[in-house]
Scaffold this motif. Structure first.
Motif, PDB file in Angstrom:
ATOM      1  N   CYS A 149       0.851  -1.083  -0.055  1.00  0.00           N
ATOM      2  CA  CYS A 149      -0.016   0.111   0.079  1.00  0.00           C
ATOM      3  C   CYS A 149       0.925   1.172  -0.127  1.00  0.00           C
ATOM      4  N   HIS A 150       0.310   2.362  -0.664  1.00  0.00           N
ATOM      5  CA  HIS A 150       1.056   3.676  -0.330  1.00  0.00           C
ATOM      6  C   HIS A 150       0.095   4.412   0.799  1.00  0.00           C
ATOM      7  N   THR A 151       1.013   4.571   1.701  1.00  0.00           N
ATOM      8  CA  THR A 151       0.300   5.394   3.080  1.00  0.00           C
ATOM      9  C   THR A 151       1.205   6.403   3.538  1.00  0.00           C
ATOM     10  N   SER A 152       0.826   6.943   4.724  1.00  0.00           N
ATOM     11  CA  SER A 152       1.719   7.921   5.411  1.00  0.00           C
ATOM     12  C   SER A 152       2.685   7.057   6.136  1.00  0.00           C
ATOM     13  N   ILE A 153       4.026   7.345   6.191  1.00  0.00           N
ATOM     14  CA  ILE A 153       4.791   6.591   7.035  1.00  0.00           C
ATOM     15  C   ILE A 153       5.496   7.425   7.912  1.00  0.00           C
ATOM     16  N   ALA A 155       6.143   7.826  12.704  1.00  0.00           N
ATOM     17  CA  ALA A 155       5.958   7.248  13.698  1.00  0.00           C
ATOM     18  C   ALA A 155       5.052   7.434  14.521  1.00  0.00           C
ATOM     19  N   THR A 156       4.018   8.411  14.437  1.00  0.00           N
ATOM     20  CA  THR A 156       3.017   8.539  15.408  1.00  0.00           C
ATOM     21  C   THR A 156       1.681   7.823  14.901  1.00  0.00           C
ATOM     22  N   SER A 157       1.869   7.257  13.512  1.00  0.00           N
ATOM     23  CA  SER A 157       0.483   6.500  13.047  1.00  0.00           C
ATOM     24  C   SER A 157       0.757   5.112  12.872  1.00  0.00           C
ATOM     25  N   PHE A 158       2.226   4.811  12.850  1.00  0.00           N
ATOM     26  CA  PHE A 158       2.695   3.577  12.044  1.00  0.00           C
ATOM     27  C   PHE A 158       1.855   2.338  12.758  1.00  0.00           C
ATOM     28  N   GLN A 159       1.775   2.115  13.719  1.00  0.00           N
ATOM     29  CA  GLN A 159       1.007   1.035  14.260  1.00  0.00           C
ATOM     30  C   GLN A 159      -0.301   0.805  13.843  1.00  0.00           C
ATOM     31  N   GLN A 160      -1.032   1.810  13.789  1.00  0.00           N
ATOM     32  CA  GLN A 160      -2.288   2.087  13.237  1.00  0.00           C
ATOM     33  C   GLN A 160      -2.290   1.459  12.089  1.00  0.00           C
ATOM     34  N   GLN A 161      -1.347   1.976  11.129  1.00  0.00           N
ATOM     35  CA  GLN A 161      -1.261   1.611   9.598  1.00  0.00           C
ATOM     36  C   GLN A 161      -0.828   0.072   9.669  1.00  0.00           C
ATOM     37  N   GLU A 166      -2.300  -5.466   8.652  1.00  0.00           N
ATOM     38  CA  GLU A 166      -2.377  -6.923   8.877  1.00  0.00           C
ATOM     39  C   GLU A 166      -3.887  -7.568   8.551  1.00  0.00           C
ATOM     40  N   THR A 167      -4.879  -6.495   8.734  1.00  0.00           N
ATOM     41  CA  THR A 167      -6.189  -7.061   8.536  1.00  0.00           C
ATOM     42  C   THR A 167      -6.235  -7.480   6.964  1.00  0.00           C
ATOM     43  N   LEU A 168      -5.578  -6.707   6.262  1.00  0.00           N
ATOM     44  CA  LEU A 168      -5.630  -6.923   4.668  1.00  0.00           C
ATOM     45  C   LEU A 168      -4.742  -7.950   4.294  1.00  0.00           C
ATOM     46  N   GLY A 169      -3.735  -8.539   5.131  1.00  0.00           N
ATOM     47  CA  GLY A 169      -2.925  -9.609   4.859  1.00  0.00           C
ATOM     48  C   GLY A 169      -1.651  -9.359   3.996  1.00  0.00           C
ATOM     49  N   MET A 170      -1.434  -7.900   4.172  1.00  0.00           N
ATOM     50  CA  MET A 170      -0.082  -7.543   3.555  1.00  0.00           C
ATOM     51  C   MET A 170       1.139  -8.128   3.949  1.00  0.00           C
ATOM     52  N   LYS A 171       2.046  -8.367   3.137  1.00  0.00           N
ATOM     53  CA  LYS A 171       3.416  -8.769   3.468  1.00  0.00           C
ATOM     54  C   LYS A 171       4.136  -7.351   3.240  1.00  0.00           C
ATOM     55  N   ASN A 172       3.945  -6.197   2.674  1.00  0.00           N
ATOM     56  CA  ASN A 172       4.684  -5.140   2.700  1.00  0.00           C
ATOM     57  C   ASN A 172       3.702  -3.793   2.863  1.00  0.00           C
ATOM     58  N   ILE A 173       4.539  -2.819   3.469  1.00  0.00           N
ATOM     59  CA  ILE A 173       3.687  -1.765   3.787  1.00  0.00           C
ATOM     60  C   ILE A 173       4.573  -0.480   3.332  1.00  0.00           C
ATOM     61  N   GLY A 174       3.947   0.443   2.546  1.00  0.00           N
ATOM     62  CA  GLY A 174       4.790   1.570   2.157  1.00  0.00           C
ATOM     63  C   GLY A 174       4.316   2.771   1.746  1.00  0.00           C
ATOM     64  N   THR A 175       4.983   3.729   1.157  1.00  0.00           N
ATOM     65  CA  THR A 175       4.627   4.693   0.717  1.00  0.00           C
ATOM     66  C   THR A 175       4.997   5.362  -0.526  1.00  0.00           C
ATOM     67  N   ALA A 202       7.922  -3.139  11.498  1.00  0.00           N
ATOM     68  CA  ALA A 202       7.067  -3.868  10.562  1.00  0.00           C
ATOM     69  C   ALA A 202       7.593  -5.271  10.532  1.00  0.00           C
ATOM     70  N   LYS A 203       8.850  -5.474  10.361  1.00  0.00           N
ATOM     71  CA  LYS A 203       9.336  -6.945  10.507  1.00  0.00           C
ATOM     72  C   LYS A 203       8.858  -7.732  11.580  1.00  0.00           C
ATOM     73  N   ALA A 204       8.566  -6.961  12.879  1.00  0.00           N
ATOM     74  CA  ALA A 204       8.072  -7.883  14.093  1.00  0.00           C
ATOM     75  C   ALA A 204       6.633  -8.238  13.732  1.00  0.00           C
ATOM     76  N   ARG A 205       5.967  -7.458  12.827  1.00  0.00           N
ATOM     77  CA  ARG A 205       4.561  -7.717  12.560  1.00  0.00           C
ATOM     78  C   ARG A 205       4.590  -8.829  11.146  1.00  0.00           C
ATOM     79  N   GLY A 206       5.614  -9.098  10.650  1.00  0.00           N
ATOM     80  CA  GLY A 206       5.611  -9.899   9.422  1.00  0.00           C
ATOM     81  C   GLY A 206       5.632  -9.410   8.308  1.00  0.00           C
ATOM     82  N   MET A 207       6.034  -7.940   8.333  1.00  0.00           N
ATOM     83  CA  MET A 207       5.959  -7.224   7.115  1.00  0.00           C
ATOM     84  C   MET A 207       7.283  -6.588   6.642  1.00  0.00           C
ATOM     85  N   ARG A 208       7.419  -6.073   5.484  1.00  0.00           N
ATOM     86  CA  ARG A 208       8.693  -5.393   4.991  1.00  0.00           C
ATOM     87  C   ARG A 208       7.917  -3.940   4.747  1.00  0.00           C
TER      88      ARG A 208
END
Length: 380
Positions: A149-153, A155-161, A166-175, A202-208
């Protein structure tokens, strides 16, 4: 940075359209360029079209087998390309609108992966906003996988993102934004500190965690020579911004999505810098070698095409995949690791507005067909 070998990344035909012959025309040149710097070349390019299938009496004796250059499960689309139909209110045009209908159409075309560019649709569809859990069900119902995904990266909102990803099953999160728009090392150092930490989360949650480039990220740092009134250097050592960032970030935690179109724009635009002694130098940027030197740091790509137009400031005009001059055969063949890489089709200018509501989905279908046509021959 020393000049890199200059191989021609462009192929042209009278009608400017994709064909296997056109895509493969530069493969020998690509192999020579990559081999010259000691990088492996993947497989053998599929032969140019000449005779009908089955007409060669020696067919089947070569010990080769055809294979898709981009495996079917790795063919995706970023929804920014069809944002007009994701955001559209219900209408009587017959063109799909909203997540449920548009994702069903993309699956019908053949796409297997979706990169998100936001999670909202018209509230007229459900009488409220759709939820990430509802989007996940639509993905699952259509056999689709969210690959990023392209989202806002930040520190403030990262855990929410990360929760949404995680709900959508993503293996990658980005901007889609640069880690910093600065031309100075200190700002890229500070950005690297932030990204290394968020990448660990992100890695701790199984994502890149990944960032996506435009052309400016491959312009030159100002890191040499005289200083201005603010104490910042005004000339360059020839290091490019994002290439400096590669070295400042931990490869375990920070990854990249190369927008191939913008990389070739960078090749066109960012060729000269003024060194510490005030001398103009030329350094050619090679998108293929940029990836091949660190291919496992690029899980995602934007497979975005463009017509070569030296009369335009960017040197290109965006087109559906296959209608432009960027040689995707050469690119994906020579970077290797084809099962690791995921290609998301993108065309910023795909929407046709009210005049042609179906244009972006039509371009998505054409681009998928041309992506699927990319192939190589491998030893059986």
């Amino acid at each position: 940075m020393p000049d890199q070998p200059a191989h021609d990344p462009f192929t042209t035909t009278p009608d400017g359209r994709l064909s296997r012959r056109r895509l493969l025309a530069a493969s020998a040149g690509a192999a020579a360029a990559i081999g010259a710097v000691g990088l492996p070349v993947l497989g053998t390019a599929a032969p140019a079209l000449g005779a009908a299938k089955g007409s060669d009496p020696d067919a089947g004796s070569s010990g080769l087998r055809a294979a898709p250059l981009i495996p079917p499960t790795n063919r995706g689309i970023i929804l920014y390309s069809v944002r007009d139909r994701i955001s559209a209110a219900p209408d009587d045009s017959g063109v799909p609108y909203g997540f449920e209908r548009v994702l069903a159409r993309l699956a019908e075309i053949g796409y297997k992966e979706i990169e998100f560019a936001g999670f909202n649709q018209s509230t007229e569809i459900l009488g409220r906003q759709i939820t990430p859990a509802e989007i996940r069900k639509i993905l699952d119902d259509n056999g689709l996988v969210a690959n990023g995904c392209h989202t806002s990266i930040n520190a403030t909102s990262f855990q929410q993102q990360l929760d949404i990803a995680e709900t959508l099953g993503m293996k990658n999160i980005g901007t889609g934004s640069a880690p910093t728009n600065s031309a100075y090392k200190a700002d890229w150092d500070a950005a690297a500190d932030v990204w290394n930490e968020l990448g660990r989360q992100a890695k701790a949650r199984g994502m890149r965690l990944y960032t996506h480039n435009h052309d400016a990220e491959y312009s030159f740092l100002l890191d040499a020579g005289p200083r201005d009134s603010s104490g910042r250097q005004t000339r360059s050592s020839g290091i490019r911004r994002l290439e400096y960032f590669f070295g400042q970030t931990d490869p375990r935690y920070v990854f990249f999505e190369l927008d191939i179109y913008w990389a070739y724009v960078a090749r066109f635009k960012h060729t000269k810098f003024i060194n510490a002694n005030g001398v103009e130098k030329t350094s050619l940027f090679d998108p293929i070698l940029n990836v091949a030197d660190r291919t496992k740091r690029f899980p995602l790509f934007h497979a975005k095409d463009g017509d070569r137009r030296t009369d335009l400031a960017n040197g290109y005009e965006m087109t559906p995949l296959g209608d432009g001059d960027i040689n995707f055969q050469q690119f994906f063949q020579t970077i290797g690791e084809r099962h690791f890489h995921h290609a998301n089709w993108e065309m910023d200018t795909a929407p046709g507005g009210t005049e042609n509501r179906g244009q972006s989905l039509d371009f998505a279908a054409k681009s998928y067909e041309n992506m699927a046509d990319l192939s190589i021959y491998l030893q059986k």
